[in-house]
Design an enzyme around this catalytic site. Structure first.
Site, mmCIF file in Angstrom:
data_model
loop_
_atom_site.group_PDB
_atom_site.id
_atom_site.type_symbol
_atom_site.label_atom_id
_atom_site.label_comp_id
_atom_site.label_asym_id
_atom_site.label_seq_id
_atom_site.Cartn_x
_atom_site.Cartn_y
_atom_site.Cartn_z
ATOM 1 N N GLU A 139 1.126 -1.197 0.229
ATOM 2 C CA GLU A 139 0.077 0.257 -0.162
ATOM 3 C C GLU A 139 0.878 1.053 -0.267
ATOM 4 O O GLU A 139 2.071 1.143 0.778
ATOM 5 C CB GLU A 139 -0.407 0.151 1.197
ATOM 6 C CG GLU A 139 -1.546 -1.020 1.245
ATOM 7 C CD GLU A 139 -3.154 -1.156 0.552
ATOM 8 O OE1 GLU A 139 -3.721 -3.067 0.312
ATOM 9 O OE2 GLU A 139 -3.147 0.051 -0.204
ATOM 10 N N GLU A 190 -35.066 2.490 21.754
ATOM 11 C CA GLU A 190 -35.446 3.614 23.869
ATOM 12 C C GLU A 190 -35.612 4.675 23.014
ATOM 13 O O GLU A 190 -34.982 5.683 22.228
ATOM 14 C CB GLU A 190 -34.176 3.472 24.115
ATOM 15 C CG GLU A 190 -33.811 2.067 24.506
ATOM 16 C CD GLU A 190 -34.624 1.789 25.908
ATOM 17 O OE1 GLU A 190 -35.785 2.166 26.595
ATOM 18 O OE2 GLU A 190 -34.162 0.503 26.656
#
Length: 1710
Positions: free
Chosen positions: A306, A762
């Protein structure tokens, strides 16, 4: 005039000389400086594909002698994929030259990761532009065949955009496939749909012998090396090492350390790579990657690099990136020249052998030779044993030392042999090595059915909105537009007019009104009743209520589970009103109702609600149901956690569970209150602690949770209740267990036990807010409720259809590769599989059908339609062709225990001749556990036949094994009826015992199907203890029947378990690892899915495991069977589900039949026989050991034994009390048994001393009994004319240099009688056991044992029997202690040499033994040189190790020495169980021990045999019993080592003055008069240094193998020492300059001399013909010289001449 001209000529020539001199100096100075790289104009801009091709063609045109462009293939959109080849002589034979390694760089695999593409363009420019001017570049190009592919994905690059640092545009190819996930994967049986680009690279890799490679990427800065994934496919953090992990780390480090920034490991945000490198799988799991494919399927070692944090940076960054990578790119290419290189040649013709296999001992990875027989094997520094083998040739091996720097050159010559020999060679070296995986093609059939669309009008009315299509795409488009609360699409709804709290009666009335008002889209029904009798009302909303429409997903909302958390209850009532009121008024809502079956339960806990209080903020009144049970802790837990809350399911819980199982729900939410967050699975973990606990669909759950949170007006902020707590939820979502652990929760139960994905919402900080605030809650949640419902339409959907009937298949499984969660199809074969965006491999399977697999790309848009059409599975064909069409074996229902027992009883009556059923044990419940016996002889226990036991139901809650064994019994009985040869073989040649259901009390017929439990990670809850009555009865049967093999059929995964279940000394493997693995593979090889990581989504384990490597609480029954009964017991887990549905039983049976037959038949791969005495009578209580293992095997009372073995040679050690032990070797062939009859000699029961006059008759008697292997002779006379007898026993090929010579000497002190008697008895024992005992026979065939029973017969004549410490006879008749009379390096002898010591010394000098063993008396123990206490008499480290090992061989086989019982009352000096230097006892000079070691070069030990120097006869017999085994073992061990012939290479003359030294030793070992040397060496790695005056010191690395002793043969050629001439460039130029000056000077002198001669013929002269000839000859010489000064790049001066000869022959033939 002439004279003037001549004078001028001299002047001119002088000027010329001066000029040439100055030029020479200038050239020399210039040459002495290294040539710098030429300044190259690089391409620091992005160019498109056509420009790239033009640039490469231009480079080839400019450098045609070293560059060539190859079209490797084409992309999906037909763009050329090309590679430029750069090497010397590129146009000759395509640049392929002997000994030149191939290297490649591949860039731009991901089209939007462009730095690799760009720097490879720059590298091409660098290599070509600097060739011939830069020494390093020139050397690299000349010696390496370099290929550079700037782009592998030109289509992706075409789509990518400059400046996109983190995007995915262009990453994939034109078909939206990630090419670095598209290669065959080693851990998968399935194969992806191979793309054109991938196929091009696969072919290129396989067709070329690349050695090293790198694949250049972007997005981070790190060098990543194999493996890229693992068998368990853990997302990250799992180090998956390849066999060549060390070299991969080395080459990766080379790149990282030479890179401008990579080595720091922290270039990009979040990066933490130590040294800038990482193991691929440890970083993150990448199945199907290219670097692993290179390594597994070719010679090529590849890493992935990379290069930049930004994938597609602006062009202004390109020059910086080139500067960062320039040195790394070159340094990495130079790594191709590390390790080992060479040729594999035909030993007769010196022709190279292509495709020969190169193997490195200890590294499970092979490579093959190239077309010239040349090879390159990358290795790190170290010592290796390298072997080569080719079809038709014998294997050849060589010990090699690899150093830092250029590759070590070696050549391996192979001798021709038969094909069978080739296979044996392979088996010998690489039995433990496996081939690289071969991926099977994966059928990819994807049927994507597009949704119908309504075409838009061509010219819409300006005032009339264009009507939207009634499609799912339109619905999902609206959902996506309203998902972001900050800037959503504005939709107009008919809103609820009233907001209030509704008690039960009001809620019921409201729902009934909606149902009455909208009957065409609603259905009101009750799921069940609460504790207090209230209905659990549910409203269904759909365009066809009450009907499951095929293809339409089902969704549910549940509110008010906690009765005092009421916001959800009211929101759901408002949602019902919104959906009903807006149907046919709002197109979006209409689409929702038409395309979704929606179920809404406003209250799951109506009883709790009725007692809750409005205004309750954080209270608990009404939270629980009427039985005070928290319903969200009342569901069955995935970890079988049973507590007071969930031990019994409440009516509300039970009702919901039945409801969820009745309908094919896809997605759900459970609405709560008390905070503001979306909570997703898992809610708990095994430890019950608060920690992030991912479920397999973690990414999906985060996606749907964020869908709600981001659409909610405030939830996404993450700070819910600032006035109550400071808790923070990033993006408004949380993993349940990370928040706090909840066992028995509803959301986990939905996910684990059904198709439904559920989260917990909730909805507010106040549990029971005032009614006046409800409109605010509605405004906050309205869009979120709709958006979350819309997620049910994401992912993948479709049908699974029967190919023949066209009808849908219910209960088909839908599995996703890499996601351990399976869903099943609904009644019409329809399915919905939620998935986050990405690429997936999806498989549809059904127990009666063949699987089908497709690959699909998922986005955030509407679910992709993937329909599967399944063909009938091979079950029917299997039943008819392999299972005798037994209908009962295709049953899809479990039998009860009573049904099994009744059937077995009936079968035993019908087949009574070879089947019987007896009761193993009757358990406490009164049930009798049946045990079946199948054999042609059921009433006899035949010890020479294999007894095999098959067990089912060992764990009562795993009934699969019982079902399979019942089917196996039926199969065998039907096969017997049909006279099937395979079945008849089992019945006639085996005793097969079966216990279908062992743990009858652990079986729970009511237990639900369990396809979740992974039995490789947890133990069964119904595990029997080892002291249970059932197991005790089982162990008793093991004692009675002597089972050779036991197989337990279990479930809960696809894997096998072998001992140890509980590690021994941290070791998992038993001594019989090879046998266990052979048996396990016999089963697993017939069940390939066991090896596949994707075949069992519920289990992380696949393959064969030691129990101790899985979980810590295994039962231990496998260990018990092996340890106590030598019973090879294995557990085979044959079903992914611990308790699979009955419909899967036929498939499990089909998969299990072949493995069962395989492992049963492997039971006859064994040795059997009987142990008899010399009268042919069986010996009771005989014992056997195999291959020196510690496990003792007991023969039967009839002396019979049967031992399963792995294929190959094995050594049996047979013993019995009162008999001498004996060894036998057997060669076991695959699937066959071998019979052995052992006849043991009785141990001596009486021994008497032999006076000197009796020694000769005894030895002559031995010699007469074994005339072919013995020779008796006298080596001299004592002063009193007693013969000094020596018996040579062994091979009589006296001139054979391969023989080992071992000398035993006793009786140096005449009063020490035990040594002489031991040696006499040893001689007799060797003779008696020759051709009866394997090791004795082998030792005598390959060695000569020289035995001198008594060196001091004169002393022995006057020794007094029974005097334990008597001195009479210790010295010879001249009163000389012979052990002080030998030559010594450290002192002069005080008197003349005695005739005894002279005779032995002369014999040893003429026939030097490799090992010398001196037996003495008066002590008990083993000593090594030196006996002299001179400070210079010391052993080197290596010598000490060698002698200690030899001595330990004796000590460890002597019962008293090993136990440390060496104390002697008669001596003031004691020895422990260690081998010690003799100087620690009675130090003196002139000992035989030191003489033998110093002057003969023999490894020497002095062994003290008894405390008493002259004991009575009883003690003598005991001494023989103690010393027999160690004496034989020391003979065996002494045959280990190395020997050979040292000769001068050019003349092949023996090097008689050479010496051999083991590096680390202080001792030199001379060669004999014929140039032969022989050294004893214990197992280990050694370096030998061979020295001879006038010759180079030669070093050779050798490896002495452990195991059965053998001698390594190595002949060594030495070369005459040569002076080395190192010629620098400066020196060459100076020499040439000097020659030129000399010629010019000579011509000048001649001219000048002629000019100064007296008057003669003046004027011009005709040039003679002779002058022309001279000139031509000079040029000819020059041309020859140029031809002879060719340069070989990367040439090592130590290369064999044969290698160069081979080059020359190859070149001449071309």
């Amino acid at each position: 005039m002439a004279k003037d001209w001549k004078t001028d000529s001299c002047k001119q020539l002088s000027y010329l000389i001066l000029t040439l001199l100055l030029l020479t100096v200038c050239v020399s100075n210039a040459s002495s400086n290294s040539s710098p790289s030429k300044e190259i104009i690089h391409t620091f801009k992005y160019i498109d594909h056509d420009e790239l091709l033009n640039l490469l063609n231009s480079q080839v045109a400019n450098y045609p002698h070293i560059a060539k462009l190859h079209k490797v293939g084409a992309s999906e959109e037909n763009r050329d994929i090309v590679a430029i080849q750069i090497t010397k002589n590129v146009n000759n034979n395509n640049g392929v030259e002997p000994g030149k390694p191939m290297f490649k760089y591949v860039g731009n695999m991901h089209g939007n990761e462009v730095i690799g593409r760009q720097i490879l363009i720059n590298l091409i420019e660098h290599l070509l532009g600097n060739y011939g001017t830069d020494e390093r570049v020139t050397k690299l190009v000349n010696g390496t065949n370099i290929y550079i592919m700037p782009t592998m994905n030109p289509d992706g690059f075409h789509r990518a955009r400059e400046g996109h640092c983190t995007g995915v545009l262009g990453r994939e190819n034109a078909h939206h496939v990630d090419l670095n996930r598209n290669f065959p994967d080693q851990f998968s049986d399935s194969q992806p749909h191979i793309q054109s680009e991938t196929r091009v690279l696969m072919n290129w890799i396989k067709e070329n012998k690349f050695v090293l490679s790198a694949n250049l990427h972007g997005g981070s800065v790190v060098a990543s090396y194999p493996f890229d994934d693992s068998a368990i496919h853990r997302q990250s953090g799992y180090y998956s090492a390849s066999p060549d992990d060390a070299i991969f780390k080395q080459v990766a480090t080379t790149y990282a350390s030479n890179h401008g920034t990579m080595h720091s490991g922290k270039v990009c945000d979040g990066d933490h790579f130590q040294g800038g490198i990482t193991n691929g799988a440890y970083w993150y799991d990448v199945p199907g990657g290219m670097q692993d494919y290179n390594y597994l399927y070719s010679n090529c070692f590849e890493i992935t690099i990379e290069l930049s944090c930004c994938k597609y940076p602006y062009a202004s960054e390109l020059e910086k990136e080139w500067n960062n990578n320039k040195e790394s790119l070159v340094a990495y290419m130079e790594e191709v020249h590390k390790g080992v290189k060479g040729f594999v040649m035909d030993a007769d013709t010196n022709e190279g052998i292509p495709d020969a296999v190169i193997m490195v001992a200890g590294i499970n990875h092979n490579i093959t030779t190239a077309s010239y027989g040349d090879f390159w094997r990358l290795l790190v520094k170290g010592n290796y044993n390298i072997s080569a083998v080719a079809e038709g040739y014998e294997l050849s091996s060589l010990a090699v030392e690899v150093k830092n720097g250029p590759a070590t050159p070696i050549n391996l010559r192979l001798k021709k042999q038969s094909a069978a020999g080739f296979l044996r060679s392979i088996d010998t070296v690489s039995a433990s090595q496996t081939e690289s995986p071969k991926s099977l093609p994966l059928t990819m059939t994807q049927n994507l059915t597009p949704e119908p669309t309504t075409p838009k009008p061509t010219t819409p009315e300006p005032a009339t909105p264009e009507p939207e299509a009634d499609t799912l795409d339109v619905l999902v488009s609206h959902i996506n537009k309203i998902r972001d609360a900050s800037h959503r699409e504005k939709l107009k709804f008919i809103e609820p007019a009233e907001f209030k709290h509704h008690h039960y009666s009001e809620l019921q009335t409201l729902l009934e009104n909606f149902n009455h008002q909208y009957p065409h889209i609603t259905r009101l029904y009750s799921v069940g009743v609460s504790v207090e009798g209230r209905q659990l009302w549910t409203m269904e909303i759909s365009d066809n209520p009450g009907i499951h429409e095929p293809g339409e997903p089902e969704f549910k909302y549940i509110g008010n589970m906690h009765g005092n958390e009421v916001v959800g209850r009211e929101m759901l009532l408002s949602l019902i009103q919104l959906l009903c009121d807006n149907y046919n008024h709002n197109h979006f809502i209409s689409l929702f109702v038409n395309l979704t079956r929606i179920h809404i339960m406003p209250s799951m806990n109506p009883d709790g609600y009725e007692i809750a209080t409005e205004g309750d903020r954080i209270g608990t009144r009404g939270r629980e149901n009427a039985n005070n049970i928290d319903l969200n802790r009342n569901f069955p837990d995935r970890f079988d956690v049973v507590n007071s809350i969930n031990r019994v399911q409440q009516p509300e819980t039970d009702a919901v569970m039945k409801w969820v199982k009745k309908y094919p729900f896809v997605l759900s939410a459970n609405l709560h209150g008390g905070t503001l967050v979306a909570n997703y699975p898992y809610d708990d973990n095994a430890a019950g602690i608060a920690t992030y606990t991912k479920c397999p669909d973690d990414s999906v759950f985060k996606q749907v949770s964020e869908a709600y949170s981001l659409a909610h007006s405030t939830m996404h902020s993450g700070h819910p209740c600032t006035d109550q707590s400071d808790e923070y939820f990033q993006d408004g979502i949380t993993n349940g267990a990370d928040w706090y652990s909840v066992a028995g929760g509803m959301q986990d139960w939905n996910y684990v036990f059904t198709n439904c994905f559920e989260i917990t919402l909730e909805l507010g900080c106040i549990k029971y807010p005032m009614a006046v605030n409800l409109p605010q809650y509605w405004d906050a949640n309205k869009y979120a409720l709709l958006v979350f419902m819309g997620q049910v339409h994401k992912g993948v959907r479709g049908f699974v259809i029967d190919k023949e009937t066209g009808l849908g298949l219910s209960d088909a499984k839908i599995t996703i590769k890499g996601i351990n969660h399976t869903i099943t199809t609904a009644t019409e074969g329809d399915y919905w599989r939620l998935l986050s965006p990405g690429d997936y491999v999806i498989t549809a399977s059904h127990y009666m059908y063949a699987n089908q697999t497709v690959q699909v790309h998922v986005t955030l848009d509407a679910a992709v339609v993937v329909n599967f059409t399944l063909s009938k599975s091979p079950l029917e064909d299997f039943s008819i062709k392999q299972d005798y069409d037994i209908k009962k074996n295709m049953a899809t229902k479990y039998q009860s225990f009573d049904e099994m027992s009744a059937e077995l009883t009936g079968l035993a009556q019908n087949y009574s001749k070879f089947m019987e059923v007896e009761t193993l044990v009757t358990v406490a419940s009164g049930k009798a556990v049946p045990m079946v016996h199948l054999s042609s002889v059921v009433d006899l226990h035949e010890n020479k036949k294999p007894h095999v036991l098959l067990i089912g139901g060992l764990h009562g809650n795993e009934p699969v094994g019982a079902e399979i064994l019942m089917r196996f019994i039926r199969h065998l009985l039907h096969g017997y009826d049909k006279k099937d040869s395979h079945v008849m073989d089992i019945i006639n040649n085996f005793h097969l015992h079966l216990i279908p259901y062992l743990n009858v009390e652990g079986f729970d017929a009511k237990q639900a199907t369990d396809c979740v439990s992974d039995m490789s990670m947890q133990m069964s809850t119904s595990q029997l203890s080892l002291d249970s009555p059932t197991i005790m009865a089982l162990l008793q049967q093991m004692e009675i029947h002597k089972f050779s093999l036991t197989l337990s059929l279990d479930s809960g995964g696809l894997f096998l378990v072998i001992p140890w279940e509980r590690k021994r000394d941290r070791m998992s493997a038993t001594d019989d690892e090879a046998i266990f693995m052979s048996l396990a593979h016999a089963f697993a090889d017939g069940y390939p899915s066991i090896y596949s990581p994707d075949s069992c989504p519920s289990s992380v384990s696949h393959g064969i495991f030691h129990g101790g490597d899985l979980i810590s609480n295994m039962s231990g029954i496998l260990d018990k069977a092996y340890e106590d009964y030598h019973n090879f017991m294995i557990s085979a887990h044959i079903s992914c589900c611990r308790y699979p549905p009955g419909r899967e039983l036929p498939t499990i049976w089909m998969n299990s039949l072949t493995p069962l037959l395989g492992i049963v038949n492997r039971g006859k791969q064994a040795v059997y026989g009987e142990v008899l005495n010399n009268d042919g009578e069986p010996i009771k209580k005989a014992t056997l050991k195999v291959d020196h293992h510690s496990v003792v095997i007991f023969a039967s009372d009839e002396g019979e034994f049967y031992i399963i073995l792995s294929a190959g040679p094995h050594t049996l050690e047979v013993s019995a009390e009162g008999y001498e032990s004996q060894t036998h070797q057997v060669q076991i062939e695959e699937g066959k048994s071998v019979g052995v009859q052992v006849s043991l000699n009785k141990e001596l029961d009486k021994m008497d001393f032999h006076r000197p006059g009796m020694v000769e008759p005894f030895l002559r008697d031995v010699s007469s009994k074994c005339p072919h292997i013995t020779k008796l002779h006298s080596i001299g006379k004592s002063p009193k004319s007693h013969d000094l007898w020596m018996l040579d026993i062994g091979s009589q090929k006296s001139n054979d240099p391969s023989l080992n010579h071992i000398l035993f000497v006793g009786g140096i002190h005449g009063n020490e009688a035990v040594p002489a008697e031991l040696l006499l008895q040893l001689a007799y024992d060797l003779c008696e056991n020759y051709r009866k005992d394997y090791f004795i026979t082998k030792a005598l065939n390959n060695s000569v044992i020289h035995i001198v029973p008594s060196l001091n017969p004169d002393g022995a004549t006057i020794a007094v029997a029974g005097e334990c410490d008597g001195k009479s006879g210790r010295k010879n008749s001249n009163d000389v202690d012979l052990d002080t009379n030998f030559e010594s390096k450290y002192a002069n002898r005080s008197g003349a040499q005695e005739v005894e010591t002279r005779a032995l010394s002369e014999w040893m000098t003429q026939s030097p033994p490799t090992v010398t063993i001196i037996l003495s008396g008066g002590l008990l123990g083993v000593t090594t040189p030196y006996r002299s206490n001179n400070p210079n008499a010391t052993l080197g480290t290596t010598e000490k190790v060698i002698l200690d090992h030899l001595g330990k061989t004796y000590v460890n086989n002597h019962p008293l020495m090993k136990a440390g019982k060496t104390s002697c009352n008669t001596s003031d000096v004691q020895l422990d169980n260690n081998v010690v230097a003799a100087s620690k006892l009675h130090p003196h000079y002139g000992s035989l021990l030191d003489f033998s070691y110093d002057f003969i070069g023999s490894m020497s030990l002095e062994i003290y045999t008894a405390c008493c120097v002259y004991p009575d006869g009883h003690q003598l017999l005991s001494a023989w019993h103690d010393h027999r085994t160690p004496l034989l073992e020391i003979i065996k061990e002494a045959t280990r080592g190395i020997k050979g012939y040292i000769y001068e290479g050019s003349q092949e003359k023996p090097m008689v003055n050479a010496t051999v030294t083991v590096v680390g030793s202080l001792h030199q070992y001379p060669v004999d008069v014929n140039g032969h040397y022989s050294l004893y060496l214990p197992p280990g790695h050694y370096t030998l240094a061979i020295n001879c005056e006038g010759h180079e010191t030669l070093k050779k690395n050798v490896i002495i193998a452990d195991g059965e002793p053998k001698t390594l043969q190595m002949n060594i050629a030495m070369e005459t020492k040569k002076s080395e001439l190192i010629i620098t460039t400066f020196a060459i130029v100076a020499i040439l300059g000097s020659i030129t000056l000399s010629i010019v000077l000579l011509v000048t002198v001649l001219v000048c001399v002629r000019s100064k001669r007296g008057p003669g013929k003046g004027g011009f002269h005709r040039l003679s013909l002779n002058d022309d000839d001279d000139e031509a000859e000079i040029y000819d010489m020059g041309s020859k010289s140029s031809l002879l000064t060719t340069t070989r790049e990367y040439h090592d001066d130590t290369s064999d001449d044969d290698e160069h000869d081979m080059y020359d022959k190859r070149l001449m033939r071309r």
